[in-house]
Design a protein around this motif. Structure first.
Motif, PDB file in Angstrom:
ATOM      1  N   ALA A  36       0.689  -1.170   0.179  1.00 48.93           N
ATOM      2  CA  ALA A  36      -0.044   0.074  -0.061  1.00 48.93           C
ATOM      3  C   ALA A  36       0.721   1.303  -0.067  1.00 48.93           C
ATOM      4  O   ALA A  36       0.604   2.211  -0.699  1.00 48.93           O
ATOM      5  N   ARG A  37       1.907   1.077   0.900  1.00 52.24           N
ATOM      6  CA  ARG A  37       2.752   2.554   0.684  1.00 52.24           C
ATOM      7  C   ARG A  37       3.516   2.536  -0.190  1.00 52.24           C
ATOM      8  O   ARG A  37       3.931   3.702  -0.817  1.00 52.24           O
ATOM      9  N   ALA A  38       3.946   1.536  -1.003  1.00 53.54           N
ATOM     10  CA  ALA A  38       4.771   1.507  -2.078  1.00 53.54           C
ATOM     11  C   ALA A  38       4.057   2.115  -3.403  1.00 53.54           C
ATOM     12  O   ALA A  38       4.593   2.948  -4.017  1.00 53.54           O
ATOM     13  N   GLU A  56       5.447   8.505   2.921  1.00 56.07           N
ATOM     14  CA  GLU A  56       5.355   8.963   4.186  1.00 56.07           C
ATOM     15  C   GLU A  56       5.510   8.003   5.484  1.00 56.07           C
ATOM     16  O   GLU A  56       5.239   6.733   5.159  1.00 56.07           O
ATOM     17  N   LEU A  57       5.851   8.422   6.612  1.00 53.08           N
ATOM     18  CA  LEU A  57       5.836   7.557   7.529  1.00 53.08           C
ATOM     19  C   LEU A  57       4.369   7.169   8.180  1.00 53.08           C
ATOM     20  O   LEU A  57       3.589   8.082   8.224  1.00 53.08           O
ATOM     21  N   PRO A  58       4.359   5.800   8.360  1.00 51.30           N
ATOM     22  CA  PRO A  58       3.074   5.313   9.061  1.00 51.30           C
ATOM     23  C   PRO A  58       2.802   6.105  10.697  1.00 51.30           C
ATOM     24  O   PRO A  58       1.634   5.695  11.339  1.00 51.30           O
ATOM     25  N   TYR A  59       3.550   6.856  10.905  1.00 52.53           N
ATOM     26  CA  TYR A  59       3.403   7.463  12.208  1.00 52.53           C
ATOM     27  C   TYR A  59       4.176   8.879  12.378  1.00 52.53           C
ATOM     28  O   TYR A  59       4.833   9.116  11.460  1.00 52.53           O
ATOM     29  N   HIS A  77      14.476  10.581   8.058  1.00 52.04           N
ATOM     30  CA  HIS A  77      13.508  10.361   7.177  1.00 52.04           C
ATOM     31  C   HIS A  77      13.530  11.405   5.945  1.00 52.04           C
ATOM     32  O   HIS A  77      13.827  11.106   4.845  1.00 52.04           O
ATOM     33  N   SER A  78      13.636  12.538   6.498  1.00 49.27           N
ATOM     34  CA  SER A  78      13.482  13.728   5.518  1.00 49.27           C
ATOM     35  C   SER A  78      14.688  14.176   4.826  1.00 49.27           C
ATOM     36  O   SER A  78      14.757  14.956   3.703  1.00 49.27           O
ATOM     37  N   TRP A 128      11.139   1.531   8.089  1.00 47.47           N
ATOM     38  CA  TRP A 128       9.910   2.497   8.803  1.00 47.47           C
ATOM     39  C   TRP A 128       8.677   1.535   9.289  1.00 47.47           C
ATOM     40  O   TRP A 128       8.171   1.587   9.951  1.00 47.47           O
ATOM     41  N   GLN A 129       8.806   0.348   8.213  1.00 51.71           N
ATOM     42  CA  GLN A 129       7.445  -0.518   8.724  1.00 51.71           C
ATOM     43  C   GLN A 129       7.710  -1.311   9.562  1.00 51.71           C
ATOM     44  O   GLN A 129       6.817  -1.991  10.206  1.00 51.71           O
ATOM     45  N   ASN A 130       9.075  -1.435  10.019  1.00 49.55           N
ATOM     46  CA  ASN A 130       9.368  -2.476  11.328  1.00 49.55           C
ATOM     47  C   ASN A 130       9.468  -1.643  12.633  1.00 49.55           C
ATOM     48  O   ASN A 130       9.997  -2.366  13.521  1.00 49.55           O
ATOM     49  N   LEU A 131       9.284  -0.417  12.476  1.00 51.80           N
ATOM     50  CA  LEU A 131       9.065   0.264  13.758  1.00 51.80           C
ATOM     51  C   LEU A 131       7.462   0.578  14.119  1.00 51.80           C
ATOM     52  O   LEU A 131       6.995   1.010  13.242  1.00 51.80           O
ATOM     53  N   ALA A 132       7.141   0.783  15.309  1.00 53.38           N
ATOM     54  CA  ALA A 132       5.907   1.057  15.777  1.00 53.38           C
ATOM     55  C   ALA A 132       6.036   1.808  17.061  1.00 53.38           C
ATOM     56  O   ALA A 132       6.630   1.151  18.093  1.00 53.38           O
ATOM     57  N   PRO A 133       5.209   2.839  17.417  1.00 53.94           N
ATOM     58  CA  PRO A 133       5.119   3.158  18.571  1.00 53.94           C
ATOM     59  C   PRO A 133       4.351   2.303  19.448  1.00 53.94           C
ATOM     60  O   PRO A 133       3.791   1.303  19.133  1.00 53.94           O
TER      61      PRO A 133
END
Length: 141
Positions: A36-38, A56-59, A77-78, A128-133
């Protein structure tokens, strides 16, 4: 020496095959994990060409505090990931230009930059996908 011209032998062939398998595996993982993000991370350029876009980051940048600061996330990221994206796009354009000019050495040089910067983009997209709050599936450190 009886070897085809321009073809490496021995360990280089094994390394090339290993790299090819790794890229295929990364493509499958990326497609499955980041589909989806790709789709949002690639935009059509002029003439139907594809441009890589910084996803975009998911968080939010501050979502991983206090483990990772918002400032570190924003810079990583930026600036850092964005540099891989910009350089990958430039290398893709250089590859196309070299092919159009029949410049084999230019194609080879540009393809190495595509691999390096494209790989950096893929690695960061997975990162980024493997990190989560904590509240979004992440755990304690």
């Amino acid at each position: 020496c009886g070897q085809p011209v321009g073809r490496s032998v021995g360990r280089s062939d094994a390394t090339s095959e290993e790299l090819r398998r790794l890229m295929l595996r990364l493509r499958r993982v990326t497609t499955a994990a980041v589909a989806a993000r790709a789709r949002r991370g690639v935009a059509s350029g002029g003439g139907g060409a594809q441009k890589i876009v910084l996803p975009e980051l998911p968080y939010a940048y501050d979502a991983l505090e206090p483990v990772i600061s918002a400032q570190i996330m924003e810079i990583h990221h930026s600036k850092h990931h964005a540099t891989y994206v910009a350089n990958a796009n430039a290398a893709l354009e250089a590859t196309d230009a070299a092919r159009a000019a029949g410049d084999v050495a230019g194609v080879i040089k540009a393809q190495q930059a595509v691999k390096f910067n494209g790989g950096g983009h893929v690695n960061h997209s997975l990162f980024w996908q493997n990190l989560a709050p904590r509240g979004g599936g992440g755990g304690d450190v």
